[in-house]
Motif scaffolding. Sequence first.
Motif, mmCIF file in Angstrom:
data_model
loop_
_atom_site.group_PDB
_atom_site.id
_atom_site.type_symbol
_atom_site.label_atom_id
_atom_site.label_comp_id
_atom_site.label_asym_id
_atom_site.label_seq_id
_atom_site.Cartn_x
_atom_site.Cartn_y
_atom_site.Cartn_z
ATOM 1 N N GLY A 55 7.859 10.308 2.885
ATOM 2 C CA GLY A 55 8.536 9.481 3.437
ATOM 3 C C GLY A 55 8.135 8.605 4.813
ATOM 4 N N GLN A 56 6.814 8.718 5.215
ATOM 5 C CA GLN A 56 6.194 8.230 6.095
ATOM 6 C C GLN A 56 6.112 6.395 5.986
ATOM 7 O OE1 GLN A 56 5.501 9.439 9.087
ATOM 8 N NE2 GLN A 56 4.266 7.647 10.120
ATOM 9 N N TRP B 36 -17.643 6.612 6.977
ATOM 10 C CA TRP B 36 -17.817 5.315 6.374
ATOM 11 C C TRP B 36 -18.773 4.562 7.597
ATOM 12 C CZ3 TRP B 36 -13.787 7.653 8.669
ATOM 13 C CH2 TRP B 36 -13.173 7.074 9.534
ATOM 14 N N PRO B 37 -19.317 3.323 7.034
ATOM 15 C CA PRO B 37 -19.908 2.372 7.779
ATOM 16 C C PRO B 37 -19.404 1.848 8.825
ATOM 17 C CG PRO B 37 -20.720 2.233 5.235
ATOM 18 C CD PRO B 37 -19.326 3.096 5.387
ATOM 19 N N MET B 38 -19.664 1.891 10.275
ATOM 20 C CA MET B 38 -19.053 1.419 11.203
ATOM 21 C C MET B 38 -19.029 -0.084 11.041
ATOM 22 S SD MET B 38 -18.168 3.798 12.836
ATOM 23 C CE MET B 38 -17.359 3.053 14.231
ATOM 24 N N GLN B 39 -19.921 -0.882 10.245
ATOM 25 C CA GLN B 39 -19.658 -2.175 10.211
ATOM 26 C C GLN B 39 -18.562 -2.642 9.479
ATOM 27 O OE1 GLN B 39 -22.415 -0.418 9.653
ATOM 28 N NE2 GLN B 39 -23.920 -1.187 7.925
ATOM 29 N N TRP B 40 -17.955 -1.727 8.359
ATOM 30 C CA TRP B 40 -17.053 -2.098 7.677
ATOM 31 C C TRP B 40 -15.685 -2.811 8.427
ATOM 32 C CZ3 TRP B 40 -16.188 2.022 3.618
ATOM 33 C CH2 TRP B 40 -17.194 2.125 2.576
ATOM 34 N N ARG B 41 -14.971 -3.735 8.089
ATOM 35 C CA ARG B 41 -13.879 -4.126 8.615
ATOM 36 C C ARG B 41 -12.785 -3.225 8.554
ATOM 37 N NH1 ARG B 41 -13.466 -10.276 6.894
ATOM 38 N NH2 ARG B 41 -11.457 -10.114 8.084
ATOM 39 N N GLY B 42 -12.635 -2.480 7.730
ATOM 40 C CA GLY B 42 -11.519 -1.768 7.355
ATOM 41 C C GLY B 42 -11.291 -0.383 8.351
ATOM 42 N N ARG B 43 -10.305 0.234 8.311
ATOM 43 C CA ARG B 43 -10.340 1.483 9.146
ATOM 44 C C ARG B 43 -9.403 2.530 8.177
ATOM 45 N NH1 ARG B 43 -5.056 2.181 9.559
ATOM 46 N NH2 ARG B 43 -3.744 0.353 10.233
ATOM 47 N N PRO B 44 -9.315 3.801 8.463
ATOM 48 C CA PRO B 44 -8.564 4.805 7.760
ATOM 49 C C PRO B 44 -7.054 4.583 8.138
ATOM 50 C CG PRO B 44 -10.492 5.809 8.560
ATOM 51 C CD PRO B 44 -10.600 4.507 9.245
ATOM 52 N N VAL B 45 -6.357 4.801 7.202
ATOM 53 C CA VAL B 45 -4.765 4.838 7.702
ATOM 54 C C VAL B 45 -4.289 6.097 7.941
ATOM 55 C CG1 VAL B 45 -2.418 4.009 6.893
ATOM 56 C CG2 VAL B 45 -4.541 2.663 5.912
ATOM 57 N N TRP B 46 -4.735 6.523 9.097
ATOM 58 C CA TRP B 46 -4.317 7.655 9.529
ATOM 59 C C TRP B 46 -2.979 8.218 9.742
ATOM 60 C CZ3 TRP B 46 -8.317 5.365 12.751
ATOM 61 C CH2 TRP B 46 -9.591 5.620 12.683
ATOM 62 N N GLU B 47 -2.326 7.148 9.982
ATOM 63 C CA GLU B 47 -0.718 7.245 9.985
ATOM 64 C C GLU B 47 -0.022 7.787 8.872
ATOM 65 O OE1 GLU B 47 -1.654 3.167 11.887
ATOM 66 O OE2 GLU B 47 -2.500 4.618 10.384
ATOM 67 N N TRP C 127 0.812 -1.106 0.236
ATOM 68 C CA TRP C 127 -0.123 0.245 -0.014
ATOM 69 C C TRP C 127 0.756 1.176 0.128
ATOM 70 C CZ3 TRP C 127 -1.737 4.413 2.702
ATOM 71 C CH2 TRP C 127 -3.414 4.521 2.666
ATOM 72 N N LEU C 128 0.633 2.317 -0.810
ATOM 73 C CA LEU C 128 1.359 3.328 -0.918
ATOM 74 C C LEU C 128 0.305 4.391 -1.238
ATOM 75 C CD1 LEU C 128 4.225 4.886 -2.010
ATOM 76 C CD2 LEU C 128 3.502 4.344 -4.028
ATOM 77 N N ALA C 129 0.669 5.614 -0.638
ATOM 78 C CA ALA C 129 -0.030 6.842 -0.756
ATOM 79 C C ALA C 129 0.862 7.840 -0.988
ATOM 80 C CB ALA C 129 -1.060 7.043 0.635
ATOM 81 N N VAL C 130 0.587 8.869 -1.858
ATOM 82 C CA VAL C 130 1.350 9.947 -2.192
ATOM 83 C C VAL C 130 0.327 11.051 -2.413
ATOM 84 C CG1 VAL C 130 3.443 8.780 -2.989
ATOM 85 C CG2 VAL C 130 1.681 9.458 -4.593
ATOM 86 N N GLY C 131 1.027 12.217 -2.175
ATOM 87 C CA GLY C 131 0.199 13.387 -2.774
ATOM 88 C C GLY C 131 -0.158 14.413 -1.790
#
Length: 160
Positions: free
Chosen positions: A122-123, A147-158, A112-116
């Motif tokens: 560099g995190q 997002w719906p609370m029943q979703w298993r995923g969570r935001p990647v706040w880091e 998983w890569l996020a940019v922008g």
Amino acid sequence: EFYCGTCPGCMAQGPAMVDRFLDTFPHNSTAPSVSFLQFDAVDDCGHSFGVDGYQYQEISLADAQLQKVYNRLEALGLWDRTVMIVLSDHGREECAGRDHGGFSDAEVNTQWLAVGAGIRHGQTLAHSLVSIEDTAPTVLWALNLTWPMQWRGRPVWEAF
């Protein structure tokens, strides 16, 4: 049907898709709020041949297409308000790198890569494993939506 990395039709899919995608952008500073591009050939090569030269060739082709998207966003002055997330759909088993379906970390977690805009440069998410299920909540969070609370995923706040 799985593709091989030497198939000209397969190798042409990514560039053709990106060209169609970029044609949807007007030649001014407006663009879609959310877009999705899927480069299937990378995954298909992995299933067919494992992690080897063919898959690396497809990754290089996808990388070149992402560069085209970045260049267009930059030219339109949109990059400073864009977040691009690049991910695999899943990991692979560790022996041959061709299969998945188990519950090992190598199979369940994703690259998983996020940019922008707003992304920490560099995190490294050293203390956080990312699942494909985390992507949609992250996108919604970045758009200031819930997002719906029943979703298993969570935001990647880091990453922000």
